[in-house]
Design an enzyme around this catalytic site. Structure first.
Site, short mmCIF file in Angstrom:
data_model
loop_
_atom_site.label_atom_id
_atom_site.label_comp_id
_atom_site.label_asym_id
_atom_site.label_seq_id
_atom_site.Cartn_x
_atom_site.Cartn_y
_atom_site.Cartn_z
N ARG A 180 -20.72 -36.29 -38.63
CA ARG A 180 -19.62 -36.27 -37.66
C ARG A 180 -20.15 -36.00 -36.25
O ARG A 180 -19.66 -36.54 -35.28
CB ARG A 180 -18.58 -35.22 -38.06
CG ARG A 180 -17.71 -35.69 -39.23
CD ARG A 180 -16.96 -34.56 -39.89
NE ARG A 180 -16.07 -33.87 -38.99
CZ ARG A 180 -15.60 -32.65 -39.21
NH1 ARG A 180 -15.93 -31.98 -40.32
NH2 ARG A 180 -14.79 -32.08 -38.35
N ARG A 189 -12.37 -27.60 -46.39
CA ARG A 189 -12.02 -28.98 -46.02
C ARG A 189 -13.14 -29.90 -46.51
O ARG A 189 -14.32 -29.60 -46.31
CB ARG A 189 -11.88 -29.07 -44.49
CG ARG A 189 -10.69 -29.87 -44.06
CD ARG A 189 -10.48 -29.72 -42.58
NE ARG A 189 -11.23 -30.73 -41.82
CZ ARG A 189 -11.10 -30.88 -40.51
NH1 ARG A 189 -10.29 -30.10 -39.82
NH2 ARG A 189 -11.80 -31.81 -39.89
N ARG A 230 -15.44 -22.31 -41.21
CA ARG A 230 -14.19 -22.92 -41.68
C ARG A 230 -14.37 -23.48 -43.10
O ARG A 230 -13.47 -23.38 -43.93
CB ARG A 230 -13.75 -24.04 -40.74
CG ARG A 230 -12.42 -24.66 -41.17
CD ARG A 230 -11.84 -25.58 -40.12
NE ARG A 230 -12.64 -26.79 -39.96
CZ ARG A 230 -12.41 -27.70 -39.03
NH1 ARG A 230 -11.44 -27.53 -38.15
NH2 ARG A 230 -13.16 -28.77 -38.93
N LYS A 251 -10.58 -28.08 -30.21
CA LYS A 251 -9.45 -28.91 -29.75
C LYS A 251 -8.16 -28.58 -30.50
O LYS A 251 -7.14 -28.33 -29.90
CB LYS A 251 -9.71 -30.41 -30.00
CG LYS A 251 -10.91 -30.98 -29.32
CD LYS A 251 -11.08 -32.46 -29.65
CE LYS A 251 -11.18 -32.78 -31.14
NZ LYS A 251 -12.38 -32.32 -31.81
N ARG A 272 -11.06 -41.62 -29.74
CA ARG A 272 -12.35 -41.18 -30.25
C ARG A 272 -13.46 -42.18 -29.97
O ARG A 272 -14.58 -41.97 -30.37
CB ARG A 272 -12.23 -40.97 -31.74
CG ARG A 272 -12.62 -39.55 -32.11
CD ARG A 272 -12.31 -39.34 -33.55
NE ARG A 272 -12.84 -38.12 -34.07
CZ ARG A 272 -12.12 -37.03 -34.29
NH1 ARG A 272 -10.87 -36.96 -33.92
NH2 ARG A 272 -12.68 -36.00 -34.87
P1 B4P Z 1 -11.41 -27.44 -34.04
O1 B4P Z 1 -12.41 -28.02 -33.11
O2 B4P Z 1 -10.11 -27.04 -33.46
O3 B4P Z 1 -11.38 -28.49 -35.26
P2 B4P Z 1 -10.52 -29.78 -35.45
O4 B4P Z 1 -9.38 -29.84 -34.51
O5 B4P Z 1 -10.22 -29.79 -36.90
O6 B4P Z 1 -11.39 -30.99 -35.01
P3 B4P Z 1 -12.38 -31.92 -35.79
O7 B4P Z 1 -12.99 -32.81 -34.74
O8 B4P Z 1 -13.30 -31.08 -36.59
O9 B4P Z 1 -11.54 -32.81 -36.81
P4 B4P Z 1 -10.31 -33.85 -36.71
O10 B4P Z 1 -9.24 -33.24 -37.50
O11 B4P Z 1 -9.99 -34.24 -35.31
O12 B4P Z 1 -11.89 -26.07 -34.71
C1 B4P Z 1 -12.97 -25.90 -35.55
C2 B4P Z 1 -13.12 -24.44 -36.00
O13 B4P Z 1 -13.56 -23.64 -34.91
C3 B4P Z 1 -11.84 -23.79 -36.50
O14 B4P Z 1 -12.10 -23.18 -37.72
C4 B4P Z 1 -11.48 -22.74 -35.45
O15 B4P Z 1 -10.91 -21.57 -35.99
C5 B4P Z 1 -12.82 -22.42 -34.82
N1 B4P Z 1 -12.72 -22.06 -33.41
C6 B4P Z 1 -12.00 -22.72 -32.47
N2 B4P Z 1 -12.14 -22.11 -31.27
C7 B4P Z 1 -13.00 -21.05 -31.45
C8 B4P Z 1 -13.57 -20.03 -30.59
N3 B4P Z 1 -13.29 -19.98 -29.28
N4 B4P Z 1 -14.41 -19.13 -31.13
C9 B4P Z 1 -14.71 -19.17 -32.46
N5 B4P Z 1 -14.21 -20.10 -33.32
C10 B4P Z 1 -13.37 -21.03 -32.82
O16 B4P Z 1 -10.89 -35.16 -37.45
C11 B4P Z 1 -11.27 -35.20 -38.81
C12 B4P Z 1 -11.65 -36.64 -39.23
O17 B4P Z 1 -10.48 -37.51 -39.13
C13 B4P Z 1 -12.70 -37.35 -38.40
O18 B4P Z 1 -14.03 -37.04 -38.80
C14 B4P Z 1 -12.34 -38.85 -38.66
O19 B4P Z 1 -12.84 -39.31 -39.89
C15 B4P Z 1 -10.84 -38.85 -38.72
N6 B4P Z 1 -10.20 -39.16 -37.42
C16 B4P Z 1 -9.44 -38.28 -36.68
N7 B4P Z 1 -9.04 -38.89 -35.54
C17 B4P Z 1 -9.54 -40.15 -35.56
C18 B4P Z 1 -9.50 -41.25 -34.65
N8 B4P Z 1 -8.85 -41.17 -33.48
N9 B4P Z 1 -10.14 -42.40 -34.98
C19 B4P Z 1 -10.78 -42.51 -36.14
N10 B4P Z 1 -10.89 -41.52 -37.04
C20 B4P Z 1 -10.28 -40.34 -36.76
#
Ligand code: B4P
Length: 191
Positions: free
Chosen positions: A144, A133, A127, A13, A88
């Site tokens: 998660r 992280r 990652r 995402k 979420r």
């Molecule tokens: P992403 O999936 O892009 O990771 P992210 O955006 O950081 O999402 P995530 O759900 O993990 O965490 P968030 O910050 O929203 O990518 C992951 C990896 O995959 C990267 O290293 C990327 O390079 C790689 N990748 C991507 N596409 C690829 C492909 N095609 N091929 C190979 N590799 C690829 O949330 C973190 C925390 O914040 C949550 O656990 C929660 O505690 C809190 N939080 C956030 N939003 C919240 C909400 N609305 N309500 C409550 N808590 C919340």
């Protein structure tokens, strides 16, 4: 255009939203980034959120609503945005609808990025080794993913019921996934 990106942790995402931001000239609003910035700056919110995020749990809905309301009220979001990480759970989805109705800016498109569980685990492990992280450890990632299945996966049905959902395969090269998302957006613009 107001776009919501959905998908498991590690589904891409954040990666796709950052690319779409450049191509569509819309702000990328990531609640994960907003929270990590608050943690880094040691704000009141950051101090409260850190322990919750490090356990892989969700930050309380009222805190998140305040954060998203403040962000979407900023001038750069007036012509649309790409939401990443919000809503979420079902309660957040309902709050978002109420907020966007007040702003006169309903969601146009929700896109679910589908990736198999083994793949997301492998991506996050990569990652973790590159970025360190604090919520990317194996134990926290398992938590998660459980939270995602229990609380976030039902949000997909919420948008499907409203006729707003499209699904794309999130496997393959990052640019291939981007082209699939662009295809969906193109179709919805033409419809
Ligand atoms: P992403 O999936 O892009 O990771 P992210 O955006 O950081 O999402 P995530 O759900 O993990 O965490 P968030 O910050 O929203 O990518 C992951 C990896 O995959 C990267 O290293 C990327 O390079 C790689 N990748 C991507 N596409 C690829 C492909 N095609 N091929 C190979 N590799 C690829 O949330 C973190 C925390 O914040 C949550 O656990 C929660 O505690 C809190 N939080 C956030 N939003 C919240 C909400 N609305 N309500 C409550 N808590 C919340």
């Amino acid at each position: 255009m107001r776009i919501v990106l959905l998908g498991a942790p590690g589904s891409g995402k954040g990666t796709q939203a950052a690319l779409l931001q450049e191509q569509l000239d819309l702000p990328h609003v990531s609640t994960g980034v907003l929270l990590r910035t608050a943690v880094k700056n040691q704000t009141g919110l950051g101090l409260k959120a850190k322990a919750i995020m490090d356990r892989g749990e969700l930050v309380p809905d009222d805190v998140m609503l305040k954060l998203i309301e403040e962000r979407l009220g900023q001038p750069d979001a007036a012509n649309g945005f790409i939401l990443d990480g919000y809503p979420r759970n079902l309660s957040q989805a309902e709050s978002l609808d109420a907020l966007l109705e007040r702003l006169g800016q309903p969601v146009d498109e929700a896109i679910q990025i589908d990736v198999k569980a083994e793949q997301v685990v492998a991506r996050i492990a990569k990652r973790a080794s590159e970025e360190g992280r604090s919520d990317d450890s194996e134990e926290v990632v398992c938590k998660r993913l459980r939270v995602y299945e229990e609380q976030t996966a039902p949000v997909v049905g919420y948008y499907a019921e409203r006729g707003l959902l499209s699904r794309v395969l999130g496997e393959g090269a990052i640019d291939e996934v981007l082209q699939r998302i662009r295809g969906v957006l193109q179709m919805s613009k033409g419809s």
